[in-house]
Design a protein around this motif. Structure first.
Motif, PDB file in Angstrom:
ATOM      1  N   ASN A 130      -9.044  -9.092   5.338  1.00 19.67           N
ATOM      2  CA  ASN A 130     -10.217 -10.031   5.747  1.00 19.67           C
ATOM      3  C   ASN A 130      -9.785 -11.060   6.745  1.00 19.67           C
ATOM      4  N   SER A 258     -18.856   4.649  -0.541  1.00 13.68           N
ATOM      5  CA  SER A 258     -19.751   3.465  -0.517  1.00 13.68           C
ATOM      6  C   SER A 258     -19.026   2.372   0.214  1.00 13.68           C
ATOM      7  N   LEU A 261     -14.246  -3.107  -1.097  1.00 13.79           N
ATOM      8  CA  LEU A 261     -13.479  -4.061  -0.376  1.00 13.79           C
ATOM      9  C   LEU A 261     -11.991  -3.547  -0.098  1.00 13.79           C
ATOM     10  N   GLU A 281     -27.724   1.465   2.786  1.00 16.24           N
ATOM     11  CA  GLU A 281     -27.203   0.054   2.553  1.00 16.24           C
ATOM     12  C   GLU A 281     -25.968  -0.112   2.258  1.00 16.24           C
ATOM     13  N   PRO A 283     -22.048  -0.647   1.960  1.00 14.30           N
ATOM     14  CA  PRO A 283     -21.080  -1.290   3.017  1.00 14.30           C
ATOM     15  C   PRO A 283     -20.517  -0.740   4.143  1.00 14.30           C
ATOM     16  N   LYS A 286     -23.033   0.261   6.589  1.00 16.02           N
ATOM     17  CA  LYS A 286     -23.284  -0.500   7.731  1.00 16.02           C
ATOM     18  C   LYS A 286     -22.382  -0.833   8.704  1.00 16.02           C
ATOM     19  N   LEU A 287     -21.145  -0.536   8.293  1.00 15.94           N
ATOM     20  CA  LEU A 287     -19.806  -0.571   9.053  1.00 15.94           C
ATOM     21  C   LEU A 287     -19.731   0.465  10.036  1.00 15.94           C
TER      22      LEU A 287
END
Length: 314
Positions: A130, A258, A261, A281, A283, A286-287
């Protein structure tokens, strides 16, 4: 300034990761490559063909087969005094050898390097990818592991000289009792240009065959989430993520994933992501650059059938 690269190899073949490491560190100075093991003459020849390699050092001993990490560190400790940089890929060998060597030399290793900014400045991901940390090190010698997937491979066509290095006085109390290997004819996951990954939504090891079939059609490597591996759907060496392999393919096809992280941390280097998921929806949905919303057991067979119609052979 000079650089020593410890070559990765397996079953008498030079790992593609080594070409990427050589290309990455060539900016730091003349590059020598160290090849250790038994019966590794062909590996040394392959290393000598990489553009940017000044010479190849080859050391052959049964000690490297019985206790590879201990024996490699013993040899590297004697060679390191000649070099300002000692580098290798951040794979299983690098993660085992470099910290041991650092302890012997009383140095701090710099691990998981994804960008070289200068002779004493490097970038590495932190916090599960991150954030990116810039590390400045003023040590007299730098010990590096590089994420090979973050760099392009060196071209071939060189003819560097090969010099033998005699490994003497290497002793160890450790030895390999057994080695277990997963046989596969797919590309190396860590350096593949295309990766097809499957999640726990695949439902079973038999269902994961669908992922493998699509991967073979595309000439791709096969990846899996930790949940899929833990469920027994895929072998451990297919795991992609923070606790698995870090990949940076040109194309990543994520099927039924899905996007935990820890998994996202392993695929941040992917240039294009195609997601197949029922949840728009999620993760990873969306990426993704392209999202196909639908049941993987409907979508993937259609993709395979279309590839067959276009004449794409496995």
């Amino acid at each position: 300034m000079s650089v020593l690269v410890l070559a990765d190899h397996d079953l008498g073949t030079l790992s593609p990761a080594t070409a990427r490491v050589v290309n990455a560190v060539a900016q730091l100075g003349p590059v020598d490559v160290l090849v250790i093991g038994e019966g590794v003459d062909e590996v040394a020849k392959a290393a000598a063909s990489l553009v940017g390699v000044a010479k190849v050092l080859i050391s052959q001993s049964d000690a490297f087969a019985s206790a590879p990490a201990d024996s490699a560190v013993a040899l590297l400790e004697t060679l390191a005094v000649r070099y300002q940089f000692v580098a290798t890929s951040a794979g299983s060998v690098g993660r085992d050898v470099i910290p041991r060597l650092a302890a012997k030399l009383d140095l701090m290793p710099i691990t998981d390097v994804v960008k070289i900014l200068g002779p004493n400045s490097f970038e590495r991901p932190i916090y599960a990818g991150n954030a990116v940390q810039t590390v400045t090190s003023n040590q007299p010698r730098q010990l590096l592991t590089l994420r090979a997937s973050a760099f392009r491979a060196a071209a071939s066509g060189n003819a560097a000289p090969i010099e033998p290095v005699v490994a003497t006085g290497i002793t160890t109390t450790a030895k390999i009792i057994a080695a277990h290997r997963t046989e596969s004819d797919t590309p190396d996951l860590a350096t593949a240009q295309i990766v097809v990954g499957g999640g726990v939504s695949v439902g079973s090891a038999e269902g994961f065959k669908l992922i493998e079939t699509l991967a073979k059609k595309l000439g791709a490597a096969v990846g899996a989430t930790r949940a899929a591996v833990d469920a027994g759907y895929a072998p451990n060496d297919w795991q992609v993520g923070q606790t698995g392999k870090i990949i940076a393919p040109d194309l990543y096809i994520a099927i039924g994933i899905s996007g935990a992280l820890q998994h996202l941390a392993g695929i941040q280097g992917a240039k294009k992501i195609v997601a197949i998921n029922t949840d728009a929806e999620a993760p990873l949905s969306k990426l993704a650059d392209v999202l196909l919303v639908g049941d993987l057991f409907d979508v993937v067979p259609q993709l395979i059938a279309e590839l067959d119609r276009l004449g794409v052979k496995s």
